[in-house]
Write an enzyme that holds these catalytic residues in place. Structure first.
Site, PDB file in Angstrom:
ATOM      1  N   CYS A 103       0.596  -1.508  -0.079  1.00 45.67           N
ATOM      2  CA  CYS A 103      -0.344   0.016  -0.244  1.00 45.67           C
ATOM      3  C   CYS A 103       0.988   1.049   0.352  1.00 45.67           C
ATOM      4  CB  CYS A 103      -1.306  -0.038   1.336  1.00 45.67           C
ATOM      5  SG  CYS A 103      -2.831   0.811   0.842  1.00 45.67           S
ATOM      6  N   ARG A 139     -12.457   6.947  -0.855  1.00 45.52           N
ATOM      7  CA  ARG A 139     -12.031   5.848  -1.056  1.00 45.52           C
ATOM      8  C   ARG A 139     -11.879   4.786  -1.221  1.00 45.52           C
ATOM      9  NH1 ARG A 139      -7.904   7.656   2.174  1.00 45.52           N
ATOM     10  NH2 ARG A 139      -7.352   5.194   2.386  1.00 45.52           N
ATOM     11  N   HIS A 230      -3.892  -5.386   2.493  1.00 46.54           N
ATOM     12  CA  HIS A 230      -2.881  -5.557   3.256  1.00 46.54           C
ATOM     13  C   HIS A 230      -4.092  -6.839   3.986  1.00 46.54           C
ATOM     14  CE1 HIS A 230      -2.398  -1.260   4.440  1.00 46.54           C
ATOM     15  NE2 HIS A 230      -3.050  -0.635   3.314  1.00 46.54           N
TER      16      HIS A 230
END
Ligand code: GLN
Length: 305
Positions: A103, A139, A230
């Site tokens: 990320c 997002r 993640h």
């Protein structure tokens, strides 16, 4: 018995944790824990070495370099730190150090990361990618499932393990959790880590997720992996952890063959995660076909879900 054990040479692995104090979102540190345990279960001795901006010299014998995710503010500090550390890091990966970047770290190690908050942050171009978080970009948050390419060595290495655990076929996929507003574009010759089956990945447009450069590609002896996953990534993807370990052992001509270990819990977690997020994705897709559903989505984005 493995070759190394047969010749009585103890295998040893050094894991470099880059900017550990700055980039440690979503328990990305769990990737270090997973690599460490999977190595130790094979009798390999592991050293974990924190690497900061002035630790270029300490990179020379690092077998796997890991960098996690973070927020824009930390990414500014990382970009500044990379001005100092970047050349030594590039040198290490040229020489064979395996690289895993998640990320924010993935964004920082490309050519550049741009956002309204940070402006234009240059990177060392270790990964042939560029990222931009356009003004007001939503997002991208949620579970993600990606398909590895046909004939993937990552999948091949995990086949027997997934089959033994009753999850044959799961080794062709990776699962994780994404949370980013940056949109990443790969360079023309760069290969994505996989194709998204669930989730957005690099930019939600071209279907690619992450970046994968195999050992010896582009003048770098070390494998290079960048990804938005993640979770942390490696506990639910034992095949990827073992692939990194095998690459790292191979570079120092230690026996890269890894003894099988039981991975029932890991594959069960992989399968449960995949089932849950596939269902969620289908539900979202159904919702986005209705006006009310699209409104809920917009509200979720506004409050930053
Ligand atoms: N700042 C980045 C983004 O939101 C990275 C986020 C992260 O590391 N989770 O795109």
């Amino acid at each position: 018995m493995s070759g190394a054990a047969a010749t009585g040479v103890a295998r040893r692995l050094v894991i470099g944790h880059l900017f550990a104090d700055l980039l440690n979102l979503y328990g990305d540190r769990g990737n270090i824990a997973t690599l460490t345990r999977r190595a130790q279960w094979r009798g390999i001795t592991v050293e974990i070495r924190p690497i900061g901006r002035d630790d270029g010299d300490a990179l020379t014998d690092v077998d796997i370099a890991f960098i996690g995710g973070g927020q824009d503010a930390e990414q500014v500090a990382v970009a500044q730190g990379l001005q100092a550390l970047g050349p030594a890091l590039v040198e290490a990966v040229r020489g064979g150090t395996a690289l895993l970047a998640v990320c924010g770290g993935y964004q920082n190690l490309g050519h550049a990361y741009r956002s309204e908050l940070v402006g234009d942050l240059p990177g060392p171009g270790l990964l042939d990618a560029e990222t931009e978080a356009p003004r007001g970009a939503p997002r991208r948050v949620g579970g993600i499932v990606i398909q590895l390419e046909e004939g993937s060595p990552i999948a091949a290495g995990g086949r027997a393990s997934a089959e033994r655990a009753g999850h044959a076929g799961a080794e062709t996929r990776l699962v994780g959790f994404e949370n980013h507003s940056g949109l990443t574009r790969l360079g023309p010759g760069a290969r994505p880590l996989g194709r998204t089956l669930v989730g957005w990945g690099n930019n939600g447009g071209d279907g690619g997720e992450g970046l994968l450069a195999y050992p010896d590609e582009g003048g770098f002896a070390g494998v290079r992996i960048g990804t938005y996953l993640h979770g942390p990534l490696l506990p639910r993807n034992p095949h990827l952890g073992d692939y990194l370990l095998a690459c790292a052992l191979g570079r120092t001509r230690q026996d890269p063959a890894l003894e099988p270990i039981p991975d029932d819990a890991e594959w069960a977690a992989h399968a449960a995660f995949e089932a849950r997020w596939r269902a969620d994705w289908e539900r979202g897709r159904r919702m986005s076909r209705t006006r009310a559903g699209r409104l809920v989505e917009r509200l979720e984005n506004l409050v930053g879900f």
